[in-house]
Write a protein that holds these residues in place. Structure first.
Motif, PDB file in Angstrom:
ATOM      1  N   UNK A 383       0.717  -1.005  -0.127  1.00 25.43           N
ATOM      2  CA  UNK A 383      -0.073  -0.108  -0.057  1.00 25.43           C
ATOM      3  C   UNK A 383       1.035   1.171   0.207  1.00 25.43           C
ATOM      4  N   UNK A 384       0.168   2.399  -0.191  1.00 24.06           N
ATOM      5  CA  UNK A 384       0.967   3.769  -0.153  1.00 24.06           C
ATOM      6  C   UNK A 384       1.851   3.801   1.135  1.00 24.06           C
ATOM      7  N   UNK A 385       1.468   3.420   1.926  1.00 22.43           N
ATOM      8  CA  UNK A 385       2.165   3.558   3.442  1.00 22.43           C
ATOM      9  C   UNK A 385       3.487   2.570   3.688  1.00 22.43           C
ATOM     10  N   UNK A 408       5.489  -1.697  13.919  1.00 22.52           N
ATOM     11  CA  UNK A 408       5.510  -0.280  14.190  1.00 22.52           C
ATOM     12  C   UNK A 408       6.615   0.436  13.897  1.00 22.52           C
ATOM     13  N   UNK A 409       6.486   1.626  13.271  1.00 19.64           N
ATOM     14  CA  UNK A 409       7.613   2.348  12.633  1.00 19.64           C
ATOM     15  C   UNK A 409       8.517   1.555  11.691  1.00 19.64           C
ATOM     16  N   UNK A 410       8.045   0.565  10.890  1.00 20.79           N
ATOM     17  CA  UNK A 410       8.781   0.200  10.015  1.00 20.79           C
ATOM     18  C   UNK A 410       8.044  -0.065   8.726  1.00 20.79           C
ATOM     19  N   UNK A 411       8.578  -0.220   7.584  1.00 21.85           N
ATOM     20  CA  UNK A 411       7.995  -0.189   6.434  1.00 21.85           C
ATOM     21  C   UNK A 411       8.556  -1.512   5.453  1.00 21.85           C
ATOM     22  N   UNK A 428      12.438  -2.730   6.443  1.00 27.37           N
ATOM     23  CA  UNK A 428      13.299  -1.556   6.962  1.00 27.37           C
ATOM     24  C   UNK A 428      12.761  -1.111   8.364  1.00 27.37           C
ATOM     25  N   UNK A 429      13.978  -1.003   9.357  1.00 20.64           N
ATOM     26  CA  UNK A 429      13.740  -0.767  10.649  1.00 20.64           C
ATOM     27  C   UNK A 429      14.160   1.048  10.873  1.00 20.64           C
ATOM     28  N   UNK A 431      14.289   2.805  13.271  1.00 17.52           N
ATOM     29  CA  UNK A 431      15.239   3.099  14.557  1.00 17.52           C
ATOM     30  C   UNK A 431      16.683   2.816  14.177  1.00 17.52           C
ATOM     31  N   UNK A 432      16.764   1.704  13.743  1.00 20.53           N
ATOM     32  CA  UNK A 432      18.109   1.300  13.435  1.00 20.53           C
ATOM     33  C   UNK A 432      18.510   1.561  12.096  1.00 20.53           C
ATOM     34  N   UNK A 433      17.848   1.949  11.386  1.00 19.12           N
ATOM     35  CA  UNK A 433      18.135   2.137   9.843  1.00 19.12           C
ATOM     36  C   UNK A 433      18.705   0.931   9.207  1.00 19.12           C
ATOM     37  N   UNK A 434      18.292  -0.099   9.724  1.00 21.53           N
ATOM     38  CA  UNK A 434      18.664  -1.543   8.879  1.00 21.53           C
ATOM     39  C   UNK A 434      17.417  -2.190   8.383  1.00 21.53           C
ATOM     40  N   UNK A 435      17.923  -2.886   7.387  1.00 26.54           N
ATOM     41  CA  UNK A 435      16.803  -3.544   6.799  1.00 26.54           C
ATOM     42  C   UNK A 435      17.045  -5.188   6.680  1.00 26.54           C
TER      43      UNK A 435
END
Length: 603
Positions: A383-385, A408-411, A428-429, A431-435
């Motif tokens: 979806x768009x989010x 939560x807060x991931x995509x 993609x996380x 907070x940690x900027x890791x995937x």
């Protein structure tokens, strides 16, 4: 890096070719000898079979010359190993008798950018031993199994050769590294990229998997390739995830050669162990050989026999393709793209799109990205989010079902299907900027551990048609890299599926920027990236990194999509104007197709 590219090396080359001409003087004419310039490679007739090499002009090494100093002698040795002599007879004349016995030229290859420098260390005029340093800018290694691996930039070759004076007062090499050191140009002239083919382990249906290696072009390629397939097995990197269809111990019967001819039909006589194969297994054996041999000759069919036995089975190209996961059951070329979040399809070379049926195409569910499975039966979209994954039937008007939700807060991003019907993506996380890599199993998302990232962060993933390899863009402290990981599948102690990605190996290193990648068949990638001295553009890249071919640049390009067929056109999108979909036309020219974004082919 070579400080004197002409001179002595050219003189040796001229003498070597002159010797070749003398040897064929009564069998055919030689072209006139140029007084300057480099020796040009001779195009090989790959369809004529193993005997073709006997009809080609060969390059012979030049033996050591009386009174040569240490540096010149080592340079002469490094030139002699570039000859076409299978046993390196001339190169061994530069060695002492003991060193010749110990030296193993098949232990591997160090590939350097240019012909290496050989510099003698300071020594007294009457010294009986000395050391010569061999230096160069290394770009790759080839191991004893003939597998090619790029090395990071700024990797320096620093080898030492120990020399002694013999009883005649001549310098000879007494100790040297095993293997060969070749310039990139010499390596490409001498060695041919080929692949052995195996079958993926743990796959419900047999799926052919390429295993790239390099073999000497002057060897009897067809026979050498078949022997390596039967006797040596897969390379160490690929071995844990593939299998062979041949019964254990199967070899070529009585050390026979594999004969190729213009008919395109090849009969391969195997040892008696092959008789243990079932009829279905024999079909897989024939397909495995056909795909392997097609790289060195125009092979239409392969027939398998045993010594004094009847034909066991045969397979032609069409029959073998049933085991190739990159060949879709419906071979119609269809590309897809997004127009205002709705999925449209483009058939073949057409420019008029068609909206896909149902919510994916009618706007009821607007997408940020999507992927179509390799059989063109299912479609997955975000979806768009980018936090909910939907999966549905491609040709159905039924509303697709949500399959997974991001934490939560991931995509989610980077959707990809393998040829087994498996769906993969990245989570993609924030907070940690890791995937992390996610495998979607029914309604469960399973996070897949990836070993060997060395502090890097995955920004994109694409899984091979056979499901044994994952191609990834990795950002890290040393820049952008294209890496290939091995996908291991099994069961844990609870009999639940267990999947890991490990043994990451480089395909492209030291990139300034990498934005997109796509599989182009089973043995090649298309990478949208930028090298230090180049522009952002697509590049065809062999999966071992051994060959990189740039494609025409496109202003504002942000994504690339490649079909399974290597002769079929690429798709790309560009941010210029309102955002357009482009198709690569013959002549390496990009042509606007429609307004839109996010082009994909099945996979």
């Amino acid at each position: 890096m070579r400080r004197h590219p002409g001179g002595r090396r050219v003189a040796r080359a001229v003498r070597g070719v002159a010797l070749a001409c003398a040897l064929v003087l009564f069998g055919g004419a030689c072209a006139s000898m140029p007084s300057s310039g480099k020796v040009q490679d001779v195009t090989r007739n790959e369809t004529a079979g193993d005997d073709a090499d006997e009809q080609q002009v060969r390059v012979f090494g030049v033996p050591p010359q009386p009174g040569e100093g240490p540096g010149a002698l080592v340079e002469g040795f490094l030139e002699a190993v570039t000859s076409d002599e299978p046993g390196y007879q001339t190169a061994r004349k530069y060695l002492t008798a003991e060193a010749s016995v110990k030296w193993d030229p098949k232990a591997g290859i160090k590939v350097v950018e240019q012909f290496p420098d050989a510099t003698a260390q300071a020594a007294q005029p009457d010294a009986t031993t000395t050391v010569v340093d061999v230096d160069g800018d290394q770009v790759a290694t080839v191991d004893a199994q003939n597998a090619y691996t790029p090395v990071p930039g700024e990797t320096l070759l620093k080898d030492k050769f120990l020399l002694v004076r013999n009883n005649d007062g001549q310098w000879r090499i007494a100790d040297l590294p095993n293997g060969l050191t070749l310039s990139r140009a010499d390596f490409r002239r001498i060695y041919k990229p080929v692949s052995m083919y195996w079958y993926a382990k743990s796959a419900a249906d047999p799926m052919l998997v390429p295993d790239p290696i390099y073999l000497r072009s002057r060897d009897a390629l067809a026979t050498t390739l078949v022997r390596q397939l039967l006797e040596r097995g897969p390379t160490d990197w690929l071995a844990p995830v593939v299998r062979t269809s041949f019964p254990a111990g199967t070899r070529l019967a009585d050390d026979r050669m594999v004969s190729l001819n213009d008919s395109g039909n090849v009969a391969v006589q195997l040892s008696d162990e092959a008789r243990a194969a079932t009829s279905q297994q024999c079909q897989q054996m024939a397909a495995q050989l056909l795909y392997t041999l097609t790289q060195v000759a125009n092979v239409d069919s392969v027939e398998l026999t045993t010594h004094r036995g009847p034909t066991m089975c045969a397979a032609n190209q069409t029959q073998a393709q049933q085991f190739d996961p990159a060949v879709a059951k419906d071979n119609t070329l269809v590309g897809y793209y997004l127009a205002n979040g709705m999925v449209n399809s483009l058939r073949g070379e057409e420019t008029q799109p068609t909206q896909v049926p149902g919510a994916f195409g009618d706007g009821a569910l607007r997408l940020s990205e999507f992927a179509v499975d390799r059989d063109k039966h299912r479609i997955a979209g975000l979806d768009q989010a980018e936090n909910t994954l939907f999966v549905g039937d491609l040709g159905s008007a039924a509303r697709p079902e949500p399959r997974a939700t991001a934490a939560a807060n991931n995509h989610f991003t980077s959707l990809t299907w393998d040829g087994r019907g498996g769906l993969w993506m990245l989570e993609y996380h924030e907070q940690t900027k890791e995937a992390s890599v996610v495998w979607v199993d029914d309604n469960e998302k399973i996070h897949i551990p990836v070993a060997g990232l060395d502090g890097g962060r995955i920004t994109s993933i694409r899984v091979s048609p056979d499901g044994t390899r994952a191609a990834m863009l990795v950002e890290g402290p040393v820049g952008s890299r294209v890496m290939i990981g091995r996908i291991n599948r099994g069961l844990d102690e609870r009999e639940a599926p267990r999947v890991t990605i490990d043994a990451l190996r480089p395909v492209m290193l030291n990139m300034v920027e990498a934005k997109s990648l796509s599989w182009n068949g089973s043995s090649r990638l298309v990478v949208l990236g930028k090298q230090a001295q180049g522009s952002l553009q697509p590049q065809y890249v062999d999966i071992d990194g051994g060959n990189v071919v740039p494609v025409a640049a496109l202003g504002g390009i942000s994504r690339i999509a490649a079909p399974s067929g290597t002769e079929q056109p690429l798709l790309a999108d560009s941010s210029e104007g309102n955002g357009n979909i482009y198709r690569l036309t013959p002549g390496d020219t990009w042509k606007v197709v429609r307004e839109g974004t996010f082009p994909v082919y099945p996979g």
